[in-house]
Structure formats: structure tokens, C-alpha cells
Design a protein around this motif. Sequence first.
Motif, PDB file in Angstrom:
ATOM      1  N   SER A 196       0.853  -1.171   0.000  1.00  0.00           N
ATOM      2  CA  SER A 196       0.000   0.000   0.000  1.00  0.00           C
ATOM      3  C   SER A 196       0.896   1.229   0.000  1.00  0.00           C
ATOM      4  N   VAL A 197       1.252   1.703  -1.187  1.00  0.00           N
ATOM      5  CA  VAL A 197       2.172   2.847  -1.288  1.00  0.00           C
ATOM      6  C   VAL A 197       1.520   4.129  -0.804  1.00  0.00           C
ATOM      7  N   GLY A 198       0.197   4.160  -0.765  1.00  0.00           N
ATOM      8  CA  GLY A 198      -0.488   5.382  -0.355  1.00  0.00           C
ATOM      9  C   GLY A 198      -0.617   5.539   1.142  1.00  0.00           C
ATOM     10  N   PHE A 199      -0.603   4.425   1.898  1.00  0.00           N
ATOM     11  CA  PHE A 199      -0.799   4.564   3.339  1.00  0.00           C
ATOM     12  C   PHE A 199       0.352   3.951   4.156  1.00  0.00           C
ATOM     13  N   SER A 200       0.661   2.679   3.897  1.00  0.00           N
ATOM     14  CA  SER A 200       1.695   2.007   4.700  1.00  0.00           C
ATOM     15  C   SER A 200       3.050   2.698   4.578  1.00  0.00           C
ATOM     16  N   ASP A 201       3.294   3.345   3.427  1.00  0.00           N
ATOM     17  CA  ASP A 201       4.588   4.003   3.249  1.00  0.00           C
ATOM     18  C   ASP A 201       4.657   5.363   3.935  1.00  0.00           C
ATOM     19  N   ARG A 202       3.562   5.816   4.526  1.00  0.00           N
ATOM     20  CA  ARG A 202       3.555   7.137   5.177  1.00  0.00           C
ATOM     21  C   ARG A 202       3.142   7.068   6.640  1.00  0.00           C
ATOM     22  N   THR A 203       3.401   5.946   7.276  1.00  0.00           N
ATOM     23  CA  THR A 203       3.016   5.807   8.683  1.00  0.00           C
ATOM     24  C   THR A 203       4.149   6.163   9.639  1.00  0.00           C
ATOM     25  N   GLY A 204       5.223   6.779   9.110  1.00  0.00           N
ATOM     26  CA  GLY A 204       6.318   7.177   9.979  1.00  0.00           C
ATOM     27  C   GLY A 204       7.247   6.029  10.316  1.00  0.00           C
ATOM     28  N   SER A 205       8.170   6.312  11.229  1.00  0.00           N
ATOM     29  CA  SER A 205       9.181   5.319  11.601  1.00  0.00           C
ATOM     30  C   SER A 205       8.925   4.816  13.011  1.00  0.00           C
ATOM     31  N   PHE A 206       9.064   3.524  13.187  1.00  0.00           N
ATOM     32  CA  PHE A 206       8.904   2.925  14.510  1.00  0.00           C
ATOM     33  C   PHE A 206       9.558   1.556  14.480  1.00  0.00           C
ATOM     34  N   PHE A 207       9.895   1.057  15.649  1.00  0.00           N
ATOM     35  CA  PHE A 207      10.494  -0.269  15.721  1.00  0.00           C
ATOM     36  C   PHE A 207       9.441  -1.340  15.468  1.00  0.00           C
ATOM     37  N   SER A 208       9.900  -2.471  14.941  1.00  0.00           N
ATOM     38  CA  SER A 208       9.036  -3.625  14.771  1.00  0.00           C
ATOM     39  C   SER A 208       9.887  -4.869  14.990  1.00  0.00           C
TER      40      SER A 208
END
Lengths: 294, 294, 294
Positions: free
Chosen positions: A102-114
Motif C-alpha cells: 500500500s504505497v499510499g498509506f503504509s509508506d507514510r506511517t512514519g518510523s517505529f520499531f518492529s
Amino acid sequence: GYGRTGVIYYENDTNENESQIVSRLRMNLDASTSTDQGVEFGGRFRLQWDQGSNTRGDRASTNAGKLYVTSNGLTVEVGNVDTAFDSNGLLYATELGAFDRSVGFSDRTGSFFSYKSDAYADVDRVGVRVLYEIDNLTVQGSYVDPDQSGLNEVAFGTKEEYGLSVDYTWNDRLELSAAYVTDGAGIEDNDVFFVGARYAVMDNARIGLNYVDASNDSAADDGNTIALYGDYALADGLTQIEAYIANNDADWNETDNAFGVGVNYDLGGARLGASLQRDYNENVTADMGVRFDF
Amino acid sequence: GYGRTGVIYYENDTNENESQIVSRLRMNLDASTSTDQGVEFGGRFRLQWDQGSNTRGDRASTNAGKLYVTSNGLTVEVGNVDTAFDSNGLLYATELGAFDRSVGFSDRTGSFFSYKSDAYADVDRVGVRVLYEIDNLTVQGSYVDPDQSGLNEVAFGTKEEYGLSVDYTWNDRLELSAAYVTDGAGIEDNDVFFVGARYAVMDNARIGLNYVDASNDSAADDGNTIALYGDYALADGLTQIEAYIANNDADWNETDNAFGVGVNYDLGGARLGASLQRDYNENVTADMGVRFDF
Amino acid sequence: GYGRTGVIYYENDTNENESQIVSRLRMNLDASTSTDQGVEFGGRFRLQWDQGSNTRGDRASTNAGKLYVTSNGLTVEVGNVDTAFDSNGLLYATELGAFDRSVGFSDRTGSFFSYKSDAYADVDRVGVRVLYEIDNLTVQGSYVDPDQSGLNEVAFGTKEEYGLSVDYTWNDRLELSAAYVTDGAGIEDNDVFFVGARYAVMDNARIGLNYVDASNDSAADDGNTIALYGDYALADGLTQIEAYIANNDADWNETDNAFGVGVNYDLGGARLGASLQRDYNENVTADMGVRFDF
């Protein structure tokens, strides 16, 4: 784990081929034991190979271990944990096709650990996650210290990340989710907030709305994004149509609108999928492939 | 394999945090086959992650393989073998708590090769071990050549190590052990001698005496160490109290005495444990954690 | 997977020891799932350790994943595939002993890609193989692009390799095989052609003739090689005698003739084997060892 393979096309202006075969093979290695009182202790390693990845493209990567104890709906994880924010129930609900992109949403959720599928950047990274599941409610919190030794505190990305996530399902039809992370990925002031809802308007159709605020003036500022999305199962019960349209307000966008449509066909044990999307650089991307879980 | 996690406190004068979360996840990958005559052939790899370790802290390490053949009590191993000295029955009997630590004895047993959980330093290292078990007697010998190619013989640590170990149990109450290694860890003149005994004075109490002579004027001189130790099981049958007191004569010690007390509580499949110890630098260390085997 | 260990002697004029303990431990990690229609999807990773190897000698290597789908005799593989040429039925038929070595033939078959047990040189390498098996016929083709990104096309060894292989068994007694590869191992003009036949002259004796043309004036020119070989099973039904004699016409040979004899003894689940061979440098090599499959 699972495997998936297929072709991804990504419009670009470099010399790189726009269409490439992209595959992933993931095997989770799980081991556990139960005490006489029914408390379960366990651990997980993962082997993962990703075609073309710099860190796990030439061979299967191994990763840091996760240890957990679970009893009566309460789980505590230590080590390479699944973080609360990354485990939210609707955060990735806009993803399409066999590759779940999902280039429109998942790519713009910021940075966080996983949960990290390959090597840590720092051997002293440590994480803890607490997860509580009861009926239709899931609440979880996580903490990641990028360097618990205390020797590298001045470097970039060494703040301690705290995350929180809540998922609630009402009457089997309405899903409500929210998540929050502070100093995400250890980056100072990188606070991200997510809220989402999805409603089953019919037995075979759902519609959802996601909002993420990653506009935090930190090194990981991704702007604010809102997405409307849905899926619809055809009468054959095997084919599912998916779509989303999203808006992001970051200054460097070519366009503030992105969208995508996708389809998945259930083979009963595997699924064929495809998607067509346009991102905020006005580049078109498409994929077609197969995914199977084992 | 097993997993363990918890907190270790180690008094120190550096900037490093004295209390840290320390976890380990170990998975042994075993495969074997049996011939028609009942001879078993097999091999083992290990995946291990250790929080904070330089060589296996960022991800699970893989290691060199061990191959073995076993029949009628006789086992021959080739490759990354369990060495005779390291496999002695009482050498690690002073260890306490969930982390099995003994700063007073295990840390002063000198240097020697053991089964390596991460990568060899030299691809030409080779080991052979012969193990014979009959009734109450275990006898084993091992040989490790740090570089069988013959091309690196001048470097440090390339002597061939020979080790021997004997364990005997008398009348189910008295354990007697001895072990010897020459040129341990490939270091010239690094000969280490160990002898130990443990006696079950009651059904739920044991007392032991260990002695190791690692005072060999080599680069791995650890002095002579003697330790008195014991354990006592409470009437609940689940709680075990452990303790040791040890004396080492190395010149660089702040004090020649070290000691520790520990406790383990059996969860039936997992165990909770804690220990409190003081080492030869007069530093106090404590740990509390959980360990589960699978 | 399997394990094998033993001693290999190789005559040489360097300071390297001529006799060394050589072991291998290989574990294949397979996972698969089947759809309702009986189509099987799966993947494979491998862990492999080879005594003395530069890339997998210090520890077990992991490798890039292979994904496959198979149904009704047709198999398609993507990723780190078994290539057609390397999978030919008779290409390795001259190999002897527990180590399956043939210095006279297998060492002169030229260069080509195969399933890679350790890391790729390039994360953008991709392979595809199609395999069709029906009755006594096996036909397969494979394609390997050393760098599908298109960014490294000028470097050495980045041509796309195409391979083809056919195996046919007639009347359970006669095996016929042929294989061809172009730009083998990505090296321009490195085309290799192989043809072989083996006939069971008695129930317990076979004789074969192999020919490979690797004389392609490329960087991987290995000359032309012809080998006559056979095996004979003794009346005990457990002992098998093997031998080959081979001729190669490369200019840099000390001699154009190589030969070898070997023996394998079946332990029922494992096998003991030995061989004695002379290569084209007029060096003698011998090996003795044990191999077990699991």
C-alpha cells in the motif's frame, strides 16, 4: 512462515529495470514448553530471504530471538519483540494483492520499531511487550531501548521508544483501532498517532477509514495521511476486490493523492493476487504474484 | 534448546549500566539416522542468540557442524565437538540461579576449547571426541587442532589441544570427577587440571568440593581455585537453595575469596532462579530470571 | 540432508598438509502446503557446513530461498533454483566413494550456475526452472540472471545463463542423458554440452560413457573430456565396486589421462566408502569416509 513470488513493476527514472521478479521466503522457528499450571514459555527465531534486499537478499538472514510467556490472555515478550504500534489491527488494512503493498498509506506511517527479521544494528537493543486479549478487546504496550548499555546515548536514534495500541470489535461488524508511539525508532520527537475504523456494510463488503499523524517535525516526518478503503467478495466466495484512496499533506509530494485497486483469488491454501497503484510521486506501480502460507 | 531471560546486576566503575536485561535463546537442530545394526549416525547445528554478545548479539549465530556415530555406549564425534574437559560432570557444579553463573569458580577454570555456538576463528579447526559410558562410569577424550591445514602453525593459539575426563558415581550418593587438558585452547603450556567430589549427605542435600589448577604460567594463567559448595531442597520439593565459597590465589585479585548464594524454584517445565555473588574484584553481582527448556 | 566425514589425501607441493579430516553437514529446511486442487507450493532453505571452506567453513551458511509449485509432474521453481544442467541424471555418474568425488570428470565440466548453498554474490540474482517428469522422461530448462536490476550489466559474469537437460530411461536398462548450457555462470561464450549413456549389462553391473565439451575459448574453458565408467555389486549385495578412466585435451594438463577406483559398503542407512584417483596434474588423491542421509 510463508513464501511469495511474482513480478513487481515500479515506474522510475533511473537505469534500474522497472519490472523485476520479487520473492520472499520466511520460516519461523518456534519452540515452546508448558508448565504444570498451564503457563506457556516459548521462543522464536526467523529465517527470511527477500529478493534484492541489501540485508537479506544474498542469503536467509537470522535474527535476534524473542522470548515470551503467556497465560490466560496475558502475554509478555522480551527481546526482539513485536511492538505494539506495528501490531495494530487496522494499521495495514489498506494493503492490496499478493504482496500486501500500500504505497499510499503504509509508506507514510512514519518510523517505529518492529519485530526485526534480520540483524540488529546494536547488540544492546532490548524490547519488552505486554499484550492482553479478552473477548473483543486487544490492548498492548511495548518498550524498545535501542542501547540498554548506556554507552551510546548520544548517537542518533537512541531514545527509548514507547508504544501503545488498542483494538476493539463491536458486534462482529465494527472494528475500532488506535495506536500511539513516542520517539518512534528511537528518534527524538518522532511521535506518531493512528486511528482507524472498519465496518462490514454487508456480509461480503467492508468499508474503512484510516488516519495517521506522522507530521512531527522530526527526522522522520511523513505528514498526515487519511485513507478510505474497502473490500468486496464476489459471489464465487473466492475472489476479493480491494481498493483505497489516500491523501497525504507532506510538502515534497508531487501529488497529495494516491490510490490503488487490487484483487485476490483464493486457491484454498494459496492465493493469487494483483494490484495497481499510484504513489505520491505520481509513479505507477503494479504487481502480480502468488502467496502461500505454511 | 532453551530460553532464559531476566535481569543481571554487575557492579562496575565504567559508564555501562549496572543492571541490564539479559536473554538467551538456543535452538539445537538435530538430525540422525540408524543403521540396521543399531548404530546411530547424526549431526547437530545450533542457532543461538545472546543479548549483548559481540558475536551472537545482533542475530542468531550459526555454527560449525558436529557429526557423531554412537553404538553400545561408545560415541565418536567429529567436527565442532563437545570437548572432554568442558563436558566433565562436576566442573560447573557450583553454578547458581536461572543463569547458571559462578563468578567464583567457573570464571577461573582457565582456557580450553568447547563446543562453539558461533563461528570458528579458523575454517581449518577440527575436533575429535571419543566418549564411553558404562554403568556409573563416563570416560572421554578429545583432540582439537585449531588449524589442520598446517599453514598457520606459527600464530598464537595453534597448538593441538588434548583433553581427558572421567566421571564416576558410587552407590548413587558419591560423585567423583577429574579432568585434564594440555595446551588448552591451543595455547602453549596452558595445562589445566580439575578434580571434584560431591556427596549426598541426605536425600535432599548435597555437599561438594572442587579444585582446579589453572596456574600454568601461560597466557591463560588463572591461578589455583578451591570451592566448597552445596545445595538443599526444601520440603515443598520445588525450592532448591544453593551456595558456594571459593578461594583463588591469583596475584591480581582484589580479594582471594568469592562466594555466592542462589535459589531455584521449579515451575514444572520452567524454573525461576536468583543468585547473589561477590567476585575476586570485590564486585557484587546479582541476577533474577526464568529459564525454560524445550 | 546428510552428513559425511572422513579423511582426504591430496598430493601437493605446498606446505599444506596432504591428509586432512573433511566433513560436511547439510540440513535442508523444507516447508510446503497443498491447495484443494492438489497443487503443491513450497520453499526450501539450506544450512550447510563444509570443513575448510572459505564461505561455509567457519559456520553453517544460510542461503537464498527457493520457491516452487508442482502439479501433475510439472514443477516451476523461482529464486535459488536447481539449474537444468546441474540436475542432469548422468553428469555426476562417474563419482566414487563416500565423498562422491571424480577429479577426472566432474572437475572438467566447465562453469555453470547451480543451487547455491551459501550467499549469492549479488542480491539481484534470480533464477527460474521448469521441470517436467513423465514416465521415463525428464525434461527441464532453467534461466539465471546474475543481476536482474540491470545496474551491473558491464561486469564480468553478468550474462544471462540458459540451460536445458533431458534424461530418458529405456526398458529400465539403458539411461540416456544430454544437457546444454549457454553463457554458463554468466560468462560470455561459455557454452557447455554434455551427453552420456549407461547400460546395465547385468543385473548387478553397469557400464557408461560420458562426454562433455567445455572447450569454448571463454574464461571457463575446460577442454573436452570423455570418460568410460562402471560399477559392479558383489554377491553380498552390500559392496559396490566403481571405476572410471577419463581423457581430457586441455593444453595445460600434465597428462591427458585420469582414472579412479572406488568402493562403497552399505550399512543400511549409512555407507562406508573409499576411492583412489589420479588427476590431470599427475597428483594422486585418496579418500575414505562415511556418509549418512537423514
